[in-house]
Motif scaffolding. Structure first.
Motif, PDB file in Angstrom:
ATOM      1  N   ARG A  27     -13.758   5.217   8.948  1.00  0.00           N
ATOM      2  CA  ARG A  27     -13.186   5.572  10.260  1.00  0.00           C
ATOM      3  C   ARG A  27     -13.506   7.024  10.603  1.00  0.00           C
ATOM      4  N   SER A  43       0.373   7.676   2.445  1.00  0.00           N
ATOM      5  CA  SER A  43      -0.384   8.917   2.196  1.00  0.00           C
ATOM      6  C   SER A  43       0.575  10.107   2.224  1.00  0.00           C
ATOM      7  N   ARG A  63      -1.465   8.645  -5.532  1.00  0.00           N
ATOM      8  CA  ARG A  63      -2.824   8.107  -5.633  1.00  0.00           C
ATOM      9  C   ARG A  63      -3.812   9.089  -5.015  1.00  0.00           C
ATOM     10  N   CYS A  64      -4.991   9.131  -5.577  1.00  0.00           N
ATOM     11  CA  CYS A  64      -6.009  10.066  -5.089  1.00  0.00           C
ATOM     12  C   CYS A  64      -7.012   9.266  -4.273  1.00  0.00           C
ATOM     13  N   ARG A  72       0.839  -1.200   0.000  1.00  0.00           N
ATOM     14  CA  ARG A  72       0.000   0.000   0.000  1.00  0.00           C
ATOM     15  C   ARG A  72       0.882   1.261   0.000  1.00  0.00           C
ATOM     16  N   TRP A 112     -12.087   8.111  -8.107  1.00  0.00           N
ATOM     17  CA  TRP A 112     -13.318   8.642  -7.526  1.00  0.00           C
ATOM     18  C   TRP A 112     -13.790   9.874  -8.269  1.00  0.00           C
ATOM     19  N   TYR A 142      -6.811  -6.660   2.417  1.00  0.00           N
ATOM     20  CA  TYR A 142      -6.346  -6.220   1.088  1.00  0.00           C
ATOM     21  C   TYR A 142      -5.143  -7.048   0.636  1.00  0.00           C
ATOM     22  N   VAL A 183      -9.504   8.444  -0.730  1.00  0.00           N
ATOM     23  CA  VAL A 183     -10.337   8.964   0.354  1.00  0.00           C
ATOM     24  C   VAL A 183      -9.944   8.218   1.619  1.00  0.00           C
ATOM     25  N   PRO A 184     -10.104   8.805   2.783  1.00  0.00           N
ATOM     26  CA  PRO A 184     -10.664  10.112   3.052  1.00  0.00           C
ATOM     27  C   PRO A 184      -9.672  11.249   2.796  1.00  0.00           C
ATOM     28  N   CYS A 223     -15.708   2.708   1.431  1.00  0.00           N
ATOM     29  CA  CYS A 223     -14.301   2.653   1.870  1.00  0.00           C
ATOM     30  C   CYS A 223     -14.149   2.537   3.392  1.00  0.00           C
ATOM     31  N   PRO A 224     -13.417   1.520   3.866  1.00  0.00           N
ATOM     32  CA  PRO A 224     -13.252   1.339   5.305  1.00  0.00           C
ATOM     33  C   PRO A 224     -12.411   2.438   5.955  1.00  0.00           C
ATOM     34  N   TRP A 225     -11.487   3.013   5.173  1.00  0.00           N
ATOM     35  CA  TRP A 225     -10.596   4.049   5.735  1.00  0.00           C
ATOM     36  C   TRP A 225     -11.389   5.340   5.913  1.00  0.00           C
ATOM     37  N   ASN A 266      -4.584  13.323   4.247  1.00  0.00           N
ATOM     38  CA  ASN A 266      -5.323  12.245   3.555  1.00  0.00           C
ATOM     39  C   ASN A 266      -4.977  10.878   4.133  1.00  0.00           C
ATOM     40  N   GLU A 267      -4.642  10.864   5.425  1.00  0.00           N
ATOM     41  CA  GLU A 267      -4.345   9.592   6.099  1.00  0.00           C
ATOM     42  C   GLU A 267      -5.372   9.394   7.220  1.00  0.00           C
ATOM     43  N   SER A 268      -6.231   8.386   7.040  1.00  0.00           N
ATOM     44  CA  SER A 268      -7.338   8.194   7.983  1.00  0.00           C
ATOM     45  C   SER A 268      -6.864   8.037   9.422  1.00  0.00           C
TER      46      SER A 268
END
Ligand SMILES: N[C@@H](CCC(=O)N[C@@H](CS)C(=O)NCC(=O)O)C(=O)O
Length: 317
Positions: free
Chosen positions: A81, A47, A135-136, A44, A109, A201, A138-139, A76-78, A152-154
């Motif tokens: 949160r 962010s 990468r673009c 992965r 998205w 994942y 969410v969140p 999205c699970p992230w 952009n890091e949950s």
């Protein structure tokens, strides 16, 4: 009949050729969807926007009512949160949300309605940083005033929401990361991130049998350990809900509907674990939690949009 037979290609040639074409395309699409190591393990990307919000009014991003917006995808699970912490703290009036939806043909998205004059999340990232190449995802925690991405890091956004907006929170007494539990929370986070949150994942995006088996065994070993722990504990850190529970819940609520089938996390379902089932049920029944996710969107996002994993696009009942 015999004429038709003569026209058809030898079956083995067809199978070998079709497999080769499909596997080559699959590998190419997978490398776009999910970067992997040479051993086929999913990696992965990290962010890139990592600012915070502060209660100091001269800070770059000061805590203000109505200034910030969360961009989220409902599958999205992230992102989930951040919606959970926003709901638990009662920050609905302080921080608005904009829902983005997966684009079936372009990938990535897109905005359900144009936002900041952007049609896609990619345009929003480029509005914040014109040379952005990553990468673009969410969140996104967005500052409407400077038109930039704060974070952009949950894992960090939920800490910001827990700590920095208390003056606007209707449930300001709730602290999901209390000092006396902090080390315990961090220890769970570390274990659960690798093996469970990202573990599902790592199963679904594995590109080799050994990468998949390694991820899948690690995932179920950790779920077994949590199941045992929950025998005598309401939540991960005892009788208080913490950020560690928020992070675990968003994966568990997607498990039986998406990860079990699509990501081949198929040794057991969460419903086969009595304590984990009780735990999910308890958190799900906390005030407003059911408003933070949408099972139909979860199924649509995973089964409908991860094309290399489900080329038919069929959504299971
Ligand atoms: N580390 C990020 C991961 C977020 C993430 O991977 N989000 C996915 C949706 S579930 C995404 O937006 N993916 C789009 C992409 O990778 O291009 C976080 O926890 O905030």
């Amino acid at each position: 009949m015999s004429n038709q037979k003569n026209k058809s290609l030898p079956t083995s040639f067809l199978i070998v050729t079709a497999k080769w074409i499909w596997q080559t395309l699959w590998k190419t699409m997978m490398s776009q969807l999910a970067p992997s190591s040479t051993q086929g393990n999913y990696q992965r990307p990290s962010s890139q926007f990592r600012h915070s919000v502060s209660q100091k009014q001269d800070a770059l991003y000061p805590s203000e009512q109505g200034r910030y917006r969360l961009y989220v995808g409902m599958g999205c699970p992230w992102a989930h949160r951040t919606l959970m912490v926003r709901a638990l703290k009662g920050l609905e009036n302080a921080i608005e949300i904009t829902i983005v939806i997966p684009s079936v043909n372009q990938g990535g998205w897109v905005m359900a309605e144009p936002s900041e004059n952007c049609q896609s999340l990619k345009q929003l990232y480029q509005l914040s940083q014109s040379n952005y190449q990553g990468r673009c995802t969410v969140p996104v925690l967005w500052d409407k005033k400077t038109k930039t991405i704060v974070n952009n890091e949950s894992a960090e956004i939920i800490i910001i929401l827990n700590e920095q907006f208390n003056q606007f929170a209707t449930n300001k007494e709730l602290n999901l990361d209390p000092e006396q539990l902090h080390n315990d929370i961090e220890a769970w986070n570390e274990k659960i991130y690798h093996n469970v949150n990202n573990g599902v994942y790592r199963c679904g995006f594995a590109q080799t049998q050994s990468a998949y088996e390694d991820a899948c065994r690690g995932l179920f070993k950790t779920l077994d350990a949590i199941e045992l722990h929950l025998e005598n504990n309401i939540y991960l850190c005892g009788d208080k809900l913490t950020l560690a529970d928020v992070r675990l819940f968003t994966t568990l609520i997607r498990f039986d509907v998406a990860y079990y089938g699509l990501f081949k996390c198929s040794i057991k379902r969460i419903s086969d674990y009595p304590n984990l089932s009780r735990y999910v049920h308890d958190i799900d029944n906390l005030p407003n939690i059911k408003t933070t996710y949408d099972v139909a969107a979860i199924k649509q996002d995973y089964f409908g949009n991860l094309f290399p994993l489900n080329p038919s696009g069929i959504i299971p009942l």
